[in-house]
Design an enzyme around this catalytic site. Structure first.
Site, mmCIF file in Angstrom:
data_model
loop_
_atom_site.group_PDB
_atom_site.id
_atom_site.type_symbol
_atom_site.label_atom_id
_atom_site.label_comp_id
_atom_site.label_asym_id
_atom_site.label_seq_id
_atom_site.Cartn_x
_atom_site.Cartn_y
_atom_site.Cartn_z
ATOM 1 N N GLY A 197 -12.700 -3.344 49.377
ATOM 2 C CA GLY A 197 -11.647 -4.000 49.761
ATOM 3 C C GLY A 197 -11.567 -4.360 51.046
ATOM 4 O O GLY A 197 -12.372 -4.375 51.767
ATOM 5 N N HIS A 214 -13.195 -9.952 53.198
ATOM 6 C CA HIS A 214 -13.435 -10.987 54.636
ATOM 7 C C HIS A 214 -14.526 -11.849 53.959
ATOM 8 O O HIS A 214 -15.072 -11.757 52.910
ATOM 9 C CB HIS A 214 -13.722 -10.586 55.997
ATOM 10 N N GLY A 244 -17.480 -12.598 54.703
ATOM 11 C CA GLY A 244 -18.749 -11.838 54.117
ATOM 12 C C GLY A 244 -18.670 -11.599 52.759
ATOM 13 O O GLY A 244 -19.607 -11.819 52.140
ATOM 14 N N HIS A 245 -17.616 -10.892 52.445
ATOM 15 C CA HIS A 245 -17.528 -10.487 50.767
ATOM 16 C C HIS A 245 -17.501 -11.549 50.007
ATOM 17 O O HIS A 245 -18.240 -11.666 49.129
ATOM 18 C CB HIS A 245 -16.245 -9.707 50.649
ATOM 19 N N LYS A 274 -26.074 -7.261 56.263
ATOM 20 C CA LYS A 274 -25.435 -6.576 57.229
ATOM 21 C C LYS A 274 -25.504 -5.074 57.157
ATOM 22 O O LYS A 274 -25.719 -4.521 58.399
ATOM 23 C CB LYS A 274 -23.898 -6.933 57.382
ATOM 24 N N GLN A 322 -28.465 0.132 53.888
ATOM 25 C CA GLN A 322 -27.839 0.346 52.291
ATOM 26 C C GLN A 322 -28.630 -0.666 51.264
ATOM 27 O O GLN A 322 -28.876 -0.095 50.252
ATOM 28 C CB GLN A 322 -26.441 -0.175 52.590
ATOM 29 N N SER A 333 -17.234 -7.587 59.609
ATOM 30 C CA SER A 333 -16.884 -6.338 59.210
ATOM 31 C C SER A 333 -15.409 -5.988 59.106
ATOM 32 O O SER A 333 -14.836 -6.314 59.934
ATOM 33 C CB SER A 333 -17.689 -5.075 59.943
ATOM 34 N N SER A 334 -15.253 -5.413 57.968
ATOM 35 C CA SER A 334 -13.621 -4.691 57.960
ATOM 36 C C SER A 334 -13.294 -3.889 59.421
ATOM 37 O O SER A 334 -12.294 -3.864 59.731
ATOM 38 C CB SER A 334 -13.333 -3.923 56.682
HETATM 39 O O1 PAF Z 1 -20.816 -1.629 51.585
HETATM 40 C C1 PAF Z 1 -19.968 -1.234 51.017
HETATM 41 O O2 PAF Z 1 -18.735 -1.761 51.013
HETATM 42 C C2 PAF Z 1 -19.782 0.184 50.103
HETATM 43 O O3 PAF Z 1 -20.780 0.879 50.855
HETATM 44 C C3 PAF Z 1 -20.040 -0.230 48.675
HETATM 45 C C4 PAF Z 1 -21.544 -0.717 48.450
HETATM 46 C C5 PAF Z 1 -19.017 -0.840 48.080
HETATM 47 C C6 PAF Z 1 -20.234 1.442 48.100
HETATM 48 O O4 PAF Z 1 -18.867 2.050 48.178
#
Ligand code: PAF
Length: 280
Positions: free
Chosen positions: A31, A34, A36-37, A151, A155, A187-188
């Site tokens: 949640g 921004h 980026g999402h 970013k 991960q 980034s948040s």
């Molecule tokens: O990148 C993120 O926002 C988190 O690490 C994710 C992939 C949603 C897992 O909680």
């Protein structure tokens, strides 16, 4: 847009799409959305006929309780943005449904090795939290495709590895980092920067660019390049945690023959922890 919290209802909805031969794209988020999402969601929409986003602030991946408590929760505003780009389903699982036996007593997904270095070393437990929740979310949503941002470079590699190792039939796409006009990676966490810190923050990316320039000019003293960047960041007011030139496929140390390179950095600026990376 349908908002679904119950896992069985989500499965019924997505199951009906699969039955109708519709491809399903998925972007997991915590949640506080921004640009980026939204770029990740638009990319997924480009490849798929149905689009699922999730919002779940995953307690398992926070190494500091105060960070979890202060994480911005902006569901109403997020929903407006998700509607505007045509998300079909917003999945908002409860903590009790994802962790029915509590946070401690659960099966965990650990990508050993790759999950233990860099961010994994700086934030013990963080990546097990991420890979565990991503596995759970993939199991709930059962998407054909998922999109993650570059970013969070490590991960993205970890999720690629877990999808391959656990034989999940999911195509993964990584999307280039979306940046502010001055180069700061979106980034948040940027909201937590004071006005003065916000002015300094883009200099982290500037350091990565300086290292990239040096590498492209055939400078091969990697340790010296990393150390010089750390010292400059310190002088600028950052507290650097690492600056590392690594193999972009494995995140291991590079040599002069490594083809795909990436520079990764993490540094604190006041109370805010920033990460960034740059492919060479
Ligand atoms: O990148 C993120 O926002 C988190 O690490 C994710 C992939 C949603 C897992 O909680």
């Amino acid at each position: 847009m349908q908002v679904i919290s119950a896992i069985d209802e989500l499965r019924r909805t997505v199951g009906a799409w699969h039955k109708a031969d519709l491809s399903v794209g998925f972007v997991p988020t915590m949640g506080n959305l921004h640009r980026g999402h939204l770029a990740l969601l638009k990319e997924a929409a480009h490849h798929c006929e149905r689009l699922v986003a999730s919002i779940f602030v995953n307690p398992l991946q926070f190494d500091e309780e105060c960070d979890l408590q202060s994480y911005p929760r902006t569901l109403e505003a997020d929903m407006v943005q998700l509607e505007s780009i045509g998300v079909d389903v917003l999945f908002t699982p409860t903590e009790a449904s994802l962790y029915p036996h509590g946070r401690e007593a659960l099966t965990r997904v650990d990508v050993a090795g790759l999950g233990d270095i860099l961010e994994g070393a700086a934030r013990p437990g963080h990546f097990v939290g991420v890979t565990t929740v991503v596995t759970k979310l993939f199991n709930c949503v059962q998407p054909d495709l998922a999109v993650f941002g570059e970013k969070d470079f490590q991960q993205l590699l970890l999720v690629r590895r877990l999808v391959a190792d656990l034989n999940m039939p999911i195509k993964l796409l990584g999307l280039a980092t979306v940046r502010e006009a001055d180069g700061l990676a979106m980034s948040s966490r940027n909201q937590r920067l004071s006005t003065a810190e916000r002015k300094i923050a883009p200099l982290l990316y500037r350091e990565l660019q300086a290292i990239k320039d040096a590498l492209l000019h055939e400078k091969h003293d990697y340790a010296a390049l990393e150390q010089a960047a750390v010292e400059r960041l310190l002088r600028l007011g950052f507290v650097p945690e690492y600056v590392a030139i690594r193999d972009a496929d494995t995140l291991l140390a590079i040599n002069n023959n490594t083809e795909n390179r990436v520079i990764l950095a993490a540094a604190r600026l006041g109370d805010t922890r920033l990460i960034d990376n740059l492919r060479v």
